[in-house]
Design a protein around this motif. Structure first.
Motif, PDB file in Angstrom:
ATOM      1  N   MET A   1      -2.398  11.706  -5.828  1.00 46.34           N
ATOM      2  CA  MET A   1      -1.915  11.009  -4.776  1.00 46.34           C
ATOM      3  C   MET A   1      -0.407  11.654  -4.400  1.00 46.34           C
ATOM      4  O   MET A   1       0.488  11.139  -3.896  1.00 46.34           O
TER       5      MET A   1
ATOM      6  N   CYS B   1       1.605   5.565  -8.888  1.00 43.91           N
ATOM      7  CA  CYS B   1       0.020   5.439  -9.395  1.00 43.91           C
ATOM      8  C   CYS B   1       0.181   5.123 -10.755  1.00 43.91           C
ATOM      9  O   CYS B   1       1.027   5.294 -11.437  1.00 43.91           O
TER      10      CYS B   1
ATOM     11  N   TYR C   1      -9.249   8.859   1.365  1.00 41.64           N
ATOM     12  CA  TYR C   1      -9.271   7.528   2.020  1.00 41.64           C
ATOM     13  C   TYR C   1      -8.296   6.654   2.076  1.00 41.64           C
ATOM     14  O   TYR C   1      -8.038   5.798   2.648  1.00 41.64           O
ATOM     15  N   ALA C   2      -7.276   7.140   1.364  1.00 42.55           N
ATOM     16  CA  ALA C   2      -5.706   6.303   1.370  1.00 42.55           C
ATOM     17  C   ALA C   2      -4.742   7.019   2.118  1.00 42.55           C
ATOM     18  O   ALA C   2      -4.009   6.627   3.059  1.00 42.55           O
TER      19      ALA C   2
ATOM     20  N   ARG D   1       0.909  -1.168  -0.074  1.00 40.65           N
ATOM     21  CA  ARG D   1      -0.088  -0.081   0.032  1.00 40.65           C
ATOM     22  C   ARG D   1       0.993   1.311  -0.004  1.00 40.65           C
ATOM     23  O   ARG D   1       0.723   2.087  -0.598  1.00 40.65           O
TER      24      ARG D   1
ATOM     25  N   ARG E   1       2.092   1.687  -3.528  1.00 45.41           N
ATOM     26  CA  ARG E   1       1.034   2.055  -4.397  1.00 45.41           C
ATOM     27  C   ARG E   1       0.763   3.569  -4.242  1.00 45.41           C
ATOM     28  O   ARG E   1       0.384   4.256  -5.160  1.00 45.41           O
ATOM     29  N   GLN E   2       0.862   4.214  -2.896  1.00 47.07           N
ATOM     30  CA  GLN E   2       0.473   5.467  -2.644  1.00 47.07           C
ATOM     31  C   GLN E   2       1.496   6.575  -3.202  1.00 47.07           C
ATOM     32  O   GLN E   2       1.396   7.489  -3.351  1.00 47.07           O
TER      33      GLN E   2
ATOM     34  N   LEU F   1     -12.301   4.271 -13.933  1.00 47.77           N
ATOM     35  CA  LEU F   1     -12.771   5.241 -13.151  1.00 47.77           C
ATOM     36  C   LEU F   1     -13.869   4.584 -12.259  1.00 47.77           C
ATOM     37  O   LEU F   1     -14.362   3.651 -12.489  1.00 47.77           O
ATOM     38  N   PHE F   2     -14.037   5.308 -10.999  1.00 51.52           N
ATOM     39  CA  PHE F   2     -15.288   4.754 -10.201  1.00 51.52           C
ATOM     40  C   PHE F   2     -16.482   5.442 -10.799  1.00 51.52           C
ATOM     41  O   PHE F   2     -16.729   6.599 -10.914  1.00 51.52           O
TER      42      PHE F   2
ATOM     43  N   ARG G   1      -6.470  11.817 -11.121  1.00 49.14           N
ATOM     44  CA  ARG G   1      -6.675  11.004  -9.830  1.00 49.14           C
ATOM     45  C   ARG G   1      -5.281  10.302  -9.339  1.00 49.14           C
ATOM     46  O   ARG G   1      -5.110  10.422  -8.228  1.00 49.14           O
ATOM     47  N   ALA G   2      -4.480  10.018 -10.414  1.00 49.15           N
ATOM     48  CA  ALA G   2      -3.309   9.335 -10.146  1.00 49.15           C
ATOM     49  C   ALA G   2      -2.289  10.587  -9.519  1.00 49.15           C
ATOM     50  O   ALA G   2      -1.608  10.495  -8.572  1.00 49.15           O
TER      51      ALA G   2
ATOM     52  N   GLU H   1     -10.903  10.662  -3.854  1.00 50.24           N
ATOM     53  CA  GLU H   1     -10.956   9.353  -3.223  1.00 50.24           C
ATOM     54  C   GLU H   1      -9.580   9.003  -2.524  1.00 50.24           C
ATOM     55  O   GLU H   1      -9.652   8.542  -1.475  1.00 50.24           O
ATOM     56  N   GLY H   2      -8.575   8.929  -3.433  1.00 55.26           N
ATOM     57  CA  GLY H   2      -7.184   8.290  -2.937  1.00 55.26           C
ATOM     58  C   GLY H   2      -6.841   9.343  -1.781  1.00 55.26           C
ATOM     59  O   GLY H   2      -6.611   8.931  -0.551  1.00 55.26           O
TER      60      GLY H   2
END
Lengths: 219, 245
Positions: free
Chosen positions: B154, B81, B105-106, B74, B77-78, B89-90, B150-151, B101-102
């Protein structure tokens, strides 16, 4: 049947029929709980990827789907007592309806689980979200959106099929209306009232499901 | 930044990665090209821990990428990306929610800060005003730009691109490549699996040609894409650049 006569009959019969409404609602909601819990179990078994879980679940679901609800009710109410399982008519109705519908609920949940976008799950993983967050932020919201409209449709069908419990003397709307009609001979008034009561329960649900479909249809 | 040494991966008897070694230095753009089935996407997915591997090692910032250690993966991954071929996508969240989101929540960033930065990033990829749009209301090119935002949200040390324009209509490829070029000019470390030879030539610092799970040839784009030494590279480039011959 004139309107004044109908209203007079309605005034006389509604109190008894309303008792039937409460039984119908209680029967449907209790059966919904059973159908939901069992349906989730069938769906989890069928999507587990383990053959010794998938096969029994498939067998159970297909058996339940292949037998009419009315026969399942007869079985629970009239046959189980021979094996020492004595249930009240209401209990038998709840279990019969709930178990019968668990087969359809299981399919609804299974299709919802299969429809969650694996790419989105992978993307959530690749952002470093925890398993719990992936479940609560991606999998469950997506599955819920897919499942809610068909779940609502199942509820509407259960509400109507709860009338089948009248064959095992559960005092719900249809039983009550049949009793009143056979003692007063006012078939037209009584069964019109029964139909209106079912509509009063089902139409709001139909509208709700329509809204859910529209809202979640946008993806 | 990214160090891959002797990487081995098989699906049963099929060897998809056969001893790959590769370096992606900080601030550089490494483009990986090669025929489909050559293992280039799999290689990228190993860097981010989406695929397990059987031998060799992948290290990011000196830390070994190991799927066995959930917390460690994890953390990787953070920092590194991924941008996917099919956007991923969500679908149940808006463009802005996809981007925040990331961080929320991450990384545990406060919502207000994450949203402010999310808006900036969407503006940076040319999507100001589309914050409230759902993915299905956006074109493929717009969706992929949301995915890039999104990437970037992070604050990654590197971004991996897995054939980011392969699922796009031809007229939408340019807008995504432009965003990627600007990102590269801004000094982002990038590893790009692509069929866009023009992009590799003009933006890439280093080009790697892969075939059948092996690195066949690598070097500066001018060398590999203009005067490749290996016959397999020559053959591949010829087929990509002159498909009708």
């Amino acid at each position: 049947m004139n309107l004044a006569g109908f209203l007079a009959s309605a005034r006389d019969f509604l109190p008894i029929l309303l008792q039937g409404v409460w039984i119908t609602v209680a029967l449907t909601l209790c059966a919904l709980v059973i159908a939901t819990l069992l349906g989730l179990i069938w769906a989890l078994m069928r999507t587990s990827g383990l053959r010794w879980l998938e096969w029994p679940a498939l067998a159970i679901v297909n058996t339940l789907r292949g037998i009419p609800i009315i026969v399942q009710l007869f079985y629970i109410y009239f046959v189980l007592p021979e094996f020492g399982v004595d249930l009240s008519a209401f209990q038998a109705g709840v279990i019969g309806l709930g178990v019968a519908y668990s087969a359809y609920m299981g399919e609804v949940f299974r299709s919802g689980m299969l429809a969650v976008d694996p790419g989105a799950v992978e993307a959530a993983d690749s952002l470093g979200l925890s398993r719990f967050r992936v479940m609560t932020r991606v999998i469950l919201p997506q599955a819920t959106r897919i499942v809610l409209p068909p779940y609502g449709n199942m509820l509407i069908m259960m509400l109507k099929d709860s009338s089948q419990a009248s064959v095992i003397t559960v005092a719900e709307i249809s039983t009550q209306s049949r009793l009143i009609a056979s003692s007063t001979f006012k078939n037209q008034e009584v069964f019109t009232l029964a139909a209106l009561l079912y509509l009063a329960l089902s139409v709001p649900l139909i509208v709700l499901v329509g809204r859910l479909e529209k809202r979640f249809g946008r993806g | 930044m990214i160090e891959i040494d002797g990487l081995q991966k098989s699906y049963g008897p099929l060897r998809v990665l056969d001893g790959i070694s590769l370096r992606v230095p900080e601030g550089q753009v490494v483009c990986v090209i090669g025929p489909s089935g050559s293992g280039k996407s799999t290689l990228l997915r190993c860097v981010n821990g989406l695929e397990p591997y059987q031998g060799g090692s992948v290290r990011v910032d000196g830390q070994v990428v190991n799927r066995e250690h959930r917390a460690a993966i994890r953390a990787v991954r953070q920092r590194v990306c991924m941008v996917f071929q099919r956007f991923n996508l969500f679908s149940h969240r808006t463009a802005l929610q996809n981007v925040t989101e990331g961080p929320i929540y991450a990384l545990g960033e406060p919502r207000a800060a994450a949203e402010a930065r999310g808006r900036e990033l969407l503006a940076q990829v040319g999507l100001a005003g589309r914050e409230g749009s759902y993915p299905r209301q956006l074109s493929g090119g717009q969706q992929q730009r949301v995915a890039i935002a999104r990437a970037l949200a992070m604050r990654p040390r590197a971004v991996l691109f897995d054939e980011p324009t392969s699922a796009l209509d031809p007229e939408l490829v340019g807008e995504v490549l432009t965003v990627m070029r600007d990102l590269a000019r801004g000094g982002m470390t990038m590893m790009v699996v692509t069929h866009e030879i023009g992009f590799a030539r003009s933006v890439g610092d280093h080009v790697v040609f892969m075939d059948r799970g092996k690195v066949v040839e690598e070097g500066p784009p001018g060398e590999i894409l203009t005067a490749p030494r290996e016959p397999r590279t020559q053959d591949f480039l010829h087929r990509v650049l002159h498909p009708l011959d």
